[in-house]
Design an enzyme around this catalytic site. Structure first.
Site, short mmCIF file in Angstrom:
data_model
loop_
_atom_site.label_atom_id
_atom_site.label_comp_id
_atom_site.label_asym_id
_atom_site.label_seq_id
_atom_site.Cartn_x
_atom_site.Cartn_y
_atom_site.Cartn_z
N LYS A 54 0.86 -1.20 0.00
CA LYS A 54 0.00 0.00 0.00
C LYS A 54 0.88 1.23 0.00
O LYS A 54 1.88 1.29 0.72
CB LYS A 54 -0.84 -0.03 1.29
CG LYS A 54 -1.86 1.07 1.39
CD LYS A 54 -3.15 0.68 0.70
CE LYS A 54 -4.08 1.86 0.52
NZ LYS A 54 -3.71 2.73 -0.62
N LYS A 113 5.26 2.38 -2.96
CA LYS A 113 5.14 3.79 -3.38
C LYS A 113 5.35 3.87 -4.88
O LYS A 113 6.00 3.01 -5.47
CB LYS A 113 6.21 4.64 -2.69
CG LYS A 113 5.84 6.10 -2.62
CD LYS A 113 4.87 6.31 -1.50
CE LYS A 113 4.56 7.76 -1.23
NZ LYS A 113 4.00 7.89 0.11
N THR A 116 -5.01 12.58 6.76
CA THR A 116 -3.62 12.69 7.20
C THR A 116 -3.53 13.72 8.33
O THR A 116 -2.92 13.47 9.38
CB THR A 116 -2.70 13.09 6.01
OG1 THR A 116 -2.92 12.15 4.96
CG2 THR A 116 -1.24 13.10 6.40
N1 GLU Z 1 0.64 8.93 0.45
C1 GLU Z 1 0.16 8.73 1.78
C2 GLU Z 1 1.28 8.35 2.72
O1 GLU Z 1 2.43 8.64 2.46
C3 GLU Z 1 -1.02 7.79 1.83
C4 GLU Z 1 -0.77 6.40 1.38
C5 GLU Z 1 -2.05 5.57 1.26
O2 GLU Z 1 -3.10 6.05 1.59
O3 GLU Z 1 -1.92 4.42 0.81
O4 GLU Z 1 1.07 7.82 3.78
#
Ligand code: GLU
Length: 429
Positions: free
Chosen positions: A68, A104, A188
Site C-alpha cells: 500500500k 510507493k 492525514t
Molecule cells: N501517500 C500517503 C502516505 O504517504 C497515503 C498512502 C495511502 O493512503 O496508501 O502515507
C-alpha cells in the site's frame, strides 16, 4: 548531505534493530525491496507532440499483506526517492497494525506544466504500464504529493477497463461518488491531530499559549493548520512552495486558506464572505520558518527539510513530522541531543493510509460508513498506537522515532517468524 535518501532511511531502522527481537532472516529480508519497476510512459501532448515520462513503482515488503502506498507527481521523483518512501510505508502500516505491506509510486514531472487533458492521459497510461503489478490483493495505490482524488478516480477507471471488472478497491483516495471514503481527504491531518492531542498532554501543553509553525500548505499542511487553529492553538507561521508568512499574534488560518485557494499564494488576510483584507504580517523564507522560536514545528511538505545543515538552528520544542522523511538521520541526531521532541512520520502522518485502509474495507464490503464512523475509528487507532509507542519509548528510554520502528519491527518480525525462521528449521530452539 551525503549518500542516497534510501541509505539515510535505512540508518533510522539500523538504530532500532538492537531493541527488537527480530530474527536475522527477517532483518536480511527487510534490507531490499521485494520488487521495483521503472516504466516509460508515452503521452500525446495537446500540441500534438509525443513526450515520454519516467514512472516508478516499488513494492517494498508484503509480509503483512498486499502492499500500500501513494503515487507522487513531482520533478525530483527518482527510484531512490520512491524506494525510500515505499520503505517508510512498510513501517507505517506495521506501526499502525494495518494488514498491509509498503509500496510507493511516482512520475518525474512538474504537474503544473501539464494541461488537465495531458494529466488524465498520463495517469491512465501509467496504469496501462502497471496493470499487472497492482490489484486489490496485490498493491493498492493512493494519493501523495500533487496527486488528488480525481487522478485516483482515473486510475481506478483505467484498471477496471483493462480487467473488464469495476474494481474500486484497487486504488484509495478516490472521489466519494466513485467509491471513495468520507474523511479520506482530511485524514492525514486528522490523524496527526489525534496524535498531538494524545501525546502533548504528557508535556502539560495549554493550547492557547502554544505557538505553531506549519511548513507546507497542501492537503496535509492546510488541514492540520486549520484543525489546530479551530482547536485554539496559536498558528503564527504558514508557508507554501513560494514562501512563508509570520505574525506573532497568530494567523487566521481559514482566511489564509480562502486567499490561497483563489490566488494560489499564502498571505495574511482576514476574509469575510468574499472580501479579504490584508492584516499585519511579515513575509519570511521557508528556511526562516523552520528556525522560528515556536513551541511546535510541523514540516508538512517534502523530505530532507531539517538536516545537519540547519538542525542546530531549530528552536521549536516539538516537531510533528506530517511530511514523509522531513528530518534526515544526521539532523535527527542533532535534534535529539538538543532535547527537541520529534514525533515521527511513520506515526504522525499515518492517518492517511489508515483511512485508505477503511476505504479498501468499505469497497470490499460494498457498505459505506458515515463520517463519524470513519473519524471515530481513525481516532481510536491513532490514539491506541500513539500510546503503545509512547510506552515503549519510556520503558526502553529511546526516542519516539526509534520506538515507532521497534513497534513496527516487532509486528513485521512476528509475521516473518510465523512462516518459520532459521531457529525453527535448523536449530529447533
Ligand atoms: N501517500 C500517503 C502516505 O504517504 C497515503 C498512502 C495511502 O493512503 O496508501 O502515507
Amino acid at each position: 548531505m551525503s549518500g542516497s535518501l534510501f541509505e539515510d532511511a535505512s540508518q533510522k531502522l539500523e538504530k532500532a534493530l538492537k531493541y527488537s527481537a527480530m530474527s536475522e532472516d527477517a532483518i536480511e529480508r527487510l534490507k531490499y525491496p521485494k520488487s521495483s519497476v521503472n516504466v516509460s510512459i508515452p503521452v500525446r501532448m495537446d500540441d500534438g507532440s509525443l513526450k515520454v515520462f519516467q514512472g516508478y513503482r516499488v513494492r517494498y515488503d508484503d509480509t503483512r499483506g498486499p502492499t500500500k502506498g501513494g503515487i507522487r507527481y513531482y520533478p525530483t521523483v527518482s527510484m531512490d526517492e520512491v524506494q525510500s518512501l515505499a520503505f517508510w510505508m512498510t513501517f507505517k502500516c506495521a506501526a499502525l497494525g494495518l494488514p498491509f505491506g509498503g509500496a510507493k509510486g511516482g512520475i518525474t514531472l512538474n504537474p503544473k506544466e501539464l494541461s488537465k487533458f495531458e494529466l488524465e492521459r498520463l495517469s491512465r497510461s501509467y496504469i496501462d504500464a502497471l496493470a499487472d503489478f497492482i490489484g486489490p490483493d496485490l498493491d493498492i495505490p493512493a494519493p501523495d504529493v500533487y496527486t488528488n482524488p480525481m487522478i485516483m478516480g482515473w486510475m481506478m477507471d483505467q484498471y477496471s477497463m483493462i480487467h473488464r471488472r469495476i474494481t474500486p478497491a484497487v486504488v484509495t483516495g478516490k472521489p466519494i461518488s466513485m467509491g471513495g471514503s468520507l474523511g479520506r481527504d482530511a485524514a492525514t491531518a486528522m490523524g496527526a491531530f489525534n496524535v498531538m492531542e494524545a501525546l502533548l498532554p504528557k508535556f502539560n501543553i495549554v493550547r492557547s499559549n502554544t505557538t505553531v509553525a506549519v511548513q507546507g500548505f497542501g492537503n496535509a499542511g492546510a488541514n492540520i493548520a486549520e484543525m489546530l487553529f479551530q482547536a485554539g492553538y496559536k498558528v503564527v507561521a504558514l508557508g507554501d512552495s513560494q514562501g512563508a508568512i509570520y505574525s506573532k499574534d497568530g494567523l487566521d488560518v481559514p482566511s489564509v486558506r480562502q486567499f490561497k485557494e483563489s490566488t494560489r499564494r499564502v498571505k495574511a488576510v482576514y476574509c469575510e464572505g468574499s472580501v479579504c483584507n490584508l492584516v499585519d504580517h511579515e513575509e519570511i523564507s521557508n528556511e526562516a520558518l523552520l528556525e522560528l522560536d515556536v513551541d511546535i514545528l510541523i514540516p508538512a511538505a517534502l523530505e530532507n527539510q531539517i538536516t545537519e545543515a540547519n538542525a542546530a538552528d531549530i528552536k521549536a520544542k516539538f516537531i510533528f513530522e506530517v511530511a514523509n522523511g522531513p528530518v534526515n538521520f544526521a539532523g535527527d541526531e542533532i535534534l535529539n541531543q538538543k532535547g527537541i521532541h520529534v514525533f515521527p512520520d511513520i506515526l504522525v502522518n499515518a492517518g492517511g493510509v489508515t483511512v485508505s485502509y477503511f476505504e479498501w474495507v468499505q469497497n470490499r464490503m460494498g457498505f459505506y460508513w458515515t463520517l463519524d464512523e470513519v473519524n471515530s475509528r481513525l481516532k481510536q487507532k491513532m490514539v491506541e498506537e500513539s500510546e503503545r509507542i509512547w510506552t515503549l519509548s519510556q520503558e526502553k528510554e529511546i526516542s519516539l522515532r526509534t520506538a515507532a520502528y521497534v513497534h513496527a519491527l516487532n509486528r513485521l518480525g512476528e509475521a516473518v517468524s510465523a512462516r518459520g525462521t532459521k531457529a525453527y528449521f535448523i536449530e529447533r530452539v
